[in-house]
Design a protein around this motif. Structure first.
Motif, short mmCIF file in Angstrom:
data_model
loop_
_atom_site.label_atom_id
_atom_site.label_comp_id
_atom_site.label_asym_id
_atom_site.label_seq_id
_atom_site.Cartn_x
_atom_site.Cartn_y
_atom_site.Cartn_z
N SER A 137 12.71 -17.82 -22.13
CA SER A 137 13.68 -18.83 -21.71
C SER A 137 12.96 -19.95 -20.98
N VAL A 138 13.47 -21.16 -21.15
CA VAL A 138 12.87 -22.34 -20.52
C VAL A 138 13.97 -23.23 -19.95
N PRO A 139 13.68 -23.96 -18.88
CA PRO A 139 14.67 -24.90 -18.33
C PRO A 139 14.82 -26.11 -19.24
N MET A 140 16.06 -26.53 -19.47
CA MET A 140 16.34 -27.67 -20.33
C MET A 140 17.46 -28.50 -19.72
N ALA A 141 17.59 -29.75 -20.18
CA ALA A 141 18.66 -30.64 -19.71
C ALA A 141 19.92 -30.34 -20.50
N VAL A 142 20.52 -29.19 -20.20
CA VAL A 142 21.75 -28.76 -20.85
C VAL A 142 22.74 -28.35 -19.78
N PRO A 143 24.05 -28.47 -20.05
CA PRO A 143 25.05 -28.09 -19.05
C PRO A 143 25.39 -26.61 -19.12
N HIS A 144 25.75 -26.04 -17.99
CA HIS A 144 26.11 -24.62 -17.96
C HIS A 144 27.48 -24.37 -18.58
N THR A 145 28.23 -25.44 -18.83
CA THR A 145 29.59 -25.31 -19.37
C THR A 145 29.63 -25.22 -20.89
N ARG A 146 28.48 -25.18 -21.53
CA ARG A 146 28.43 -25.09 -22.98
C ARG A 146 27.70 -23.80 -23.37
N PRO A 147 27.87 -23.35 -24.62
CA PRO A 147 27.19 -22.12 -25.06
C PRO A 147 25.68 -22.23 -24.92
N VAL A 148 25.04 -21.11 -24.64
CA VAL A 148 23.59 -21.07 -24.51
C VAL A 148 22.96 -21.29 -25.89
N ALA A 237 31.18 -14.09 -14.28
CA ALA A 237 31.18 -14.20 -12.83
C ALA A 237 30.27 -15.34 -12.36
N ARG A 238 29.15 -15.49 -13.05
CA ARG A 238 28.22 -16.57 -12.69
C ARG A 238 28.85 -17.92 -12.95
N GLN A 239 29.59 -18.05 -14.03
CA GLN A 239 30.26 -19.30 -14.35
C GLN A 239 31.28 -19.66 -13.27
N VAL A 240 31.99 -18.67 -12.77
CA VAL A 240 32.96 -18.92 -11.70
C VAL A 240 32.26 -19.41 -10.45
N GLU A 241 31.13 -18.79 -10.11
CA GLU A 241 30.36 -19.22 -8.94
C GLU A 241 29.91 -20.66 -9.08
N LEU A 242 29.39 -21.01 -10.25
CA LEU A 242 28.92 -22.37 -10.47
C LEU A 242 30.06 -23.37 -10.39
N ALA A 243 31.20 -23.04 -11.00
CA ALA A 243 32.35 -23.94 -10.97
C ALA A 243 32.82 -24.17 -9.55
N THR A 244 32.79 -23.13 -8.73
CA THR A 244 33.21 -23.26 -7.34
C THR A 244 32.28 -24.18 -6.56
N GLN A 245 30.98 -24.01 -6.78
CA GLN A 245 30.01 -24.84 -6.08
C GLN A 245 30.09 -26.30 -6.52
N ILE A 246 30.22 -26.52 -7.82
CA ILE A 246 30.25 -27.88 -8.35
C ILE A 246 31.50 -28.63 -7.93
N ALA A 247 32.60 -27.91 -7.74
CA ALA A 247 33.86 -28.54 -7.35
C ALA A 247 33.75 -29.26 -6.02
N GLY A 258 27.76 -35.92 -17.53
CA GLY A 258 26.82 -36.65 -18.37
C GLY A 258 26.07 -35.73 -19.32
N LEU A 259 25.66 -34.55 -18.84
CA LEU A 259 24.99 -33.59 -19.70
C LEU A 259 25.93 -33.05 -20.77
N GLU A 260 27.19 -32.86 -20.41
CA GLU A 260 28.18 -32.40 -21.39
C GLU A 260 28.36 -33.42 -22.50
N GLN A 261 28.45 -34.70 -22.11
CA GLN A 261 28.63 -35.76 -23.11
C GLN A 261 27.42 -35.83 -24.02
N GLN A 262 26.24 -35.70 -23.45
CA GLN A 262 25.02 -35.73 -24.25
C GLN A 262 24.99 -34.55 -25.22
N TYR A 263 25.32 -33.37 -24.72
CA TYR A 263 25.34 -32.15 -25.53
C TYR A 263 26.33 -32.30 -26.69
#
Length: 302
Positions: A137-148, A237-247, A258-263
Motif C-alpha cells: 500500500s502507498v499514500p495517494m491523493a485520494v479521498p477516504h469517501t470513495r472505494p479503495v 468504524a474507521r469511516q465513522v471516526e474520520l467523518a466525525t473528525q472532518i465535520a 476537492g479530492l472527491e471531485q478529482q476522483y
C-alpha cells in the motif's frame, strides 16, 4: 555464498503432498510498502488465533539492521525481562475452505536483497509454489469517501486481472518486495501483486478497508477464501471516526471535496490521473489543512 545460508526450510510438509497443483505464496513485508498498515493488518487477520506452522525461517541476523529498527525490550524494575526478536518466516495456513497456502511475513530486509530473493526462490522451488502474490500500500491523493483503488502488477500480462487507473512509466524507490517480484519473473516463476491506494492524510493510521480490498483482490486471482467480515466492520468504524473528525473543520472538508471531485472526474473521463479542470491541491494546502486534523486523530478525546 550459498543461498541456503539465508533460509532454513522444513523438509517434510504432508499438507502439501499429493496435491494436483502447488500452493500460493502470499508476501507481505513490514516496512516501506505498508501505508495505513494495510498489509500488516491483513496478515494479522489471516493469522488469527492459529498462527500456523512455520515451514521456512530466514536468518534475520543476516538481513536486519538492528540499529535502524531497534526491536522492543521490556525492563521490569531492575532487570530486562523480555525481548521481542524480529522474525521473517513462511507459515503454512488454511483458508475458510481448508485449502493450504503459504504466507511470508515479517520485517523487510535492510540488507542483502539479492540474497533474500534467491532464498525465497529456494522456498518457491521446494514447495512447488504455483503463484507468488505480494500485498502493499502507498499514500495517494485520494479521498477516504470513495472505494479503495488497487494497482495490480505482475511478471506477465496474462496474470493481470484489471486495468490500472494510470498509464505510462514512473521511477519509484525500490523495495525488497518489489525486487523479489522482478527477480522471480526473470527466473521463470509467476508472481504478481496488489498495491492499495491510501488517502495520504491518514496513511500513518490503520486503514482496514484497504486490507479488505487487498484480500478481496487475492481471492479473485487465487480462489482462496476468508471471512472478511471483521475487516469490513473495522473499516466502517474507521469511516465513522474520520467523518466525525472532518465535520469539525471547514478547511479539511474543502480539501476532501476537492479530492472527491478529482476522483469522480477521472473515473468519469477514464483518461489521465489528473482529470482536466480538476487541479490537485498543492502540498502546502494539504499539509496546512490536515495538520490539525491529524492531531485530532491522534487524540480523539480532545
Amino acid at each position: 555464498m550459498s543461498d541456503a545460508r539465508f533460509v532454513h526450510i522444513v523438509d517434510e510438509v504432508p499438507e502439501l503432498e499429493g496435491r494436483s497443483d502447488g500452493p500460493v505464496l502470499l508476501v507481505a513485508l513490514e516496512g516501506f510498502l505498508d501505508a495505513g498498515n494495510a498489509s500488516a493488518t491483513a496478515v494479522e487477520h489471516l493469522l488469527g488465533e492459529d498462527r500456523g506452522r512455520v515451514v521456512a525461517s530466514f536468518e534475520v541476523d543476516e538481513l536486519y539492521d538492528y540499529r535502524a529498527r531497534r526491536p522492543p525490550m521490556t525492563f521490569s524494575e531492575d532487570h530486562y525481562s523480555d525481548y521481542v526478536a524480529p522474525r521473517l518466516v513462511v507459515r503454512l495456513l488454511e483458508d475458510e475452505l481448508g485449502a493450504p497456502y503459504l504466507l511470508l511475513s515479517g520485517p523487510e530486509p535492510d540488507t542483502r536483497w539479492e540474497g533474500f530473493a534467491r532464498a525465497v526462490r529456494l522456498v518457491v522451488q521446494h514447495f512447488d509454489v504455483r503463484l507468488v502474490v505480494s500485498l502493499g500500500s502507498v499514500p495517494m491523493a485520494v479521498p477516504h469517501t470513495r472505494p479503495v483503488q488497487l494497482t495490480n502488477h505482475a511478471t506477465s500480462s496474462r496474470l493481470l486481472v484489471q486495468e490500472n487507473v494510470w498509464k505510462g512509466e514512473i521511477r519509484v524507490p525500490a523495495s525488497a518486495q518489489s525486487l523479489l517480484e522482478l527477480r522471480l519473473g526473470e527466473w521463470g516463476h509467476d508472481a504478481m501483486g496488489f498495491v492499495a491506494h491510501i488517502p495520504h492524510y491518514v496513511a500513518q493510521f490503520p486503514y482496514p478497508q484497504a486490507s479488505l480490498a487487498l484480500l478481496e483482490g487475492v481471492e479473485d486471482v487465487t480462489g482462496l477464501q476468508w471471512d472478511s467480515e471483521p475487516l469490513r466492520l473495522a473499516g466502517e468504524a474507521r469511516q465513522v471516526e474520520l467523518a466525525t473528525q472532518i465535520a469539525d473543520s471547514d478547511e479539511v472538508r474543502e480539501v476532501v471535496t476537492g479530492l472527491e471531485q478529482q476522483y469522480d472526474a477521472f473515473h468519469t473521463a477514464s483518461a489521465n490521473l489528473l482529470a482536466e479542470d480538476q487541479p490537485l491541491p498543492s502540498g502546502e494546502e494539504l499539509g496546512e489543512q490536515f495538520e490539525q486534523f491529524l492531531a485530532r486523530l491522534e487524540d480523539p478525546e480532545d
